[in-house]
Design an enzyme around this catalytic site. Structure first.
Site, short mmCIF file in Angstrom:
data_model
loop_
_atom_site.label_atom_id
_atom_site.label_comp_id
_atom_site.label_asym_id
_atom_site.label_seq_id
_atom_site.Cartn_x
_atom_site.Cartn_y
_atom_site.Cartn_z
N ASP A 12 0.87 -1.18 0.00
CA ASP A 12 0.00 0.00 0.00
C ASP A 12 0.90 1.23 0.00
O ASP A 12 1.60 1.48 0.98
CB ASP A 12 -0.90 0.00 1.24
CG ASP A 12 -2.03 0.99 1.13
OD1 ASP A 12 -1.83 2.07 0.55
OD2 ASP A 12 -3.13 0.69 1.65
N ILE A 16 0.24 3.69 6.38
CA ILE A 16 -0.80 3.79 7.41
C ILE A 16 -1.78 4.89 7.02
O ILE A 16 -1.40 6.02 6.79
CB ILE A 16 -0.18 4.13 8.79
CG1 ILE A 16 0.71 2.98 9.25
CG2 ILE A 16 -1.26 4.41 9.82
CD1 ILE A 16 1.44 3.25 10.56
N HIS A 17 -3.05 4.52 6.93
CA HIS A 17 -4.11 5.49 6.64
C HIS A 17 -5.39 4.99 7.27
O HIS A 17 -5.43 3.90 7.86
CB HIS A 17 -4.26 5.72 5.13
CG HIS A 17 -4.50 4.48 4.34
ND1 HIS A 17 -5.75 3.96 4.16
CD2 HIS A 17 -3.65 3.64 3.74
CE1 HIS A 17 -5.66 2.86 3.43
NE2 HIS A 17 -4.39 2.64 3.17
N GLY A 18 -6.44 5.76 7.16
CA GLY A 18 -7.68 5.47 7.86
C GLY A 18 -8.22 4.08 7.64
O GLY A 18 -8.68 3.42 8.56
#
Length: 163
Positions: A12, A16-18
Site C-alpha cells: 500500500d 498507514i491510513h484510515g
C-alpha cells in the site's frame, strides 16, 4: 523456532491510513505494524508521523527491508500480532528472499503514474512491479486484492500475467 506471528502482508503506497487503522486493525486485532521501506528508514520525520498515525496500543516499527526481515524472522513474542506494510511488491519480494514467510500478499493502494498501467480498478503497476509480482507468485504466494476484510479476495495472477 516460530517466526513472528504475521496476520497480513500488504502493499500500500499510502502505508498507514484510515482504512488500515479503522477496518483492518479491528478485523485482525494486530498490535504491531512493521513498515519495511528503504527510503522511509532514512526519514525520521515521516517515520515519526507514521508512528503518531497509529492508534494507542499499536506499536509501529519503521526500518529498511533488511532490518525488517530480521525483525520478522525473530522468534515470535507471545501476544504480538503483526501487520507488515510495504510500498511496493519489490519490497515484498525482498522480504521473501530474506526468509520472511507468508502465503498471501494483499495489494491495497498502488497509484497511477508515468510508466504505470492499470492492473485492477485503481491499482496500477509498472514493469518492475509486475516482475516482482511474478517472482512472488513463482514462490507460491497468492497475490490478491482485498480492500477491506469484508470484501471477497480477488486473485490478481491473471491480470499480472497479462500485464
Amino acid at each position: 523456532m516460530t517466526i513472528a506471528h504475521i496476520v497480513l502482508v500488504r502493499v500500500d503506497d499510502r502505508l498507514i491510513h484510515g482504512q488500515v487503522m479503522a477496518v483492518w486493525s479491528k478485523a485482525l486485532r494486530f498490535n504491531r505494524i512493521v513498515i519495511a521501506d528503504d527510503g522511509l528508514a532514512t526519514d525520521p520525520f515521516i517515520s515519526k508521523v507514521l508512528r503518531l498515525a497509529a492508534p494507542p496500543g499499536i506499536e509501529v516499527l519503521t526500518s529498511d527491508v533488511t532490518a525488517a526481515a530480521g525483525c520478522l524472522c525473530e522468534e515470535a513474542k507471545p501476544g504480538v500480532c503483526t501487520l507488515v506494510l510495504v510500498k511496493s511488491p519489490k519490497a515484498a519480494l525482498r522480504l521473501l528472499e530474506l526468509g520472511v514467510q507468508f502465503k498471501e500478499l494483499n495489494v491495497g493502494g498502488m497509484g497511477a503514474g508515468p510508466g504505470r498501467k492499470p492492473l485492477y480498478k485503481n491499482i496500477s503497476a509498472g514493469r518492475e512491479d509486475l516482475d516482482a509480482f511474478r517472482a512472488i507468485i513463482g514462490k507460491g504466494v497468492s497475490v490478491i486484492v482485498r480492500i477491506v476484510p469484508e470484501d471477497r479476495p480477488v486473485d490478481l495472477s491473471n491480470a499480472i500475467a497479462r500485464g
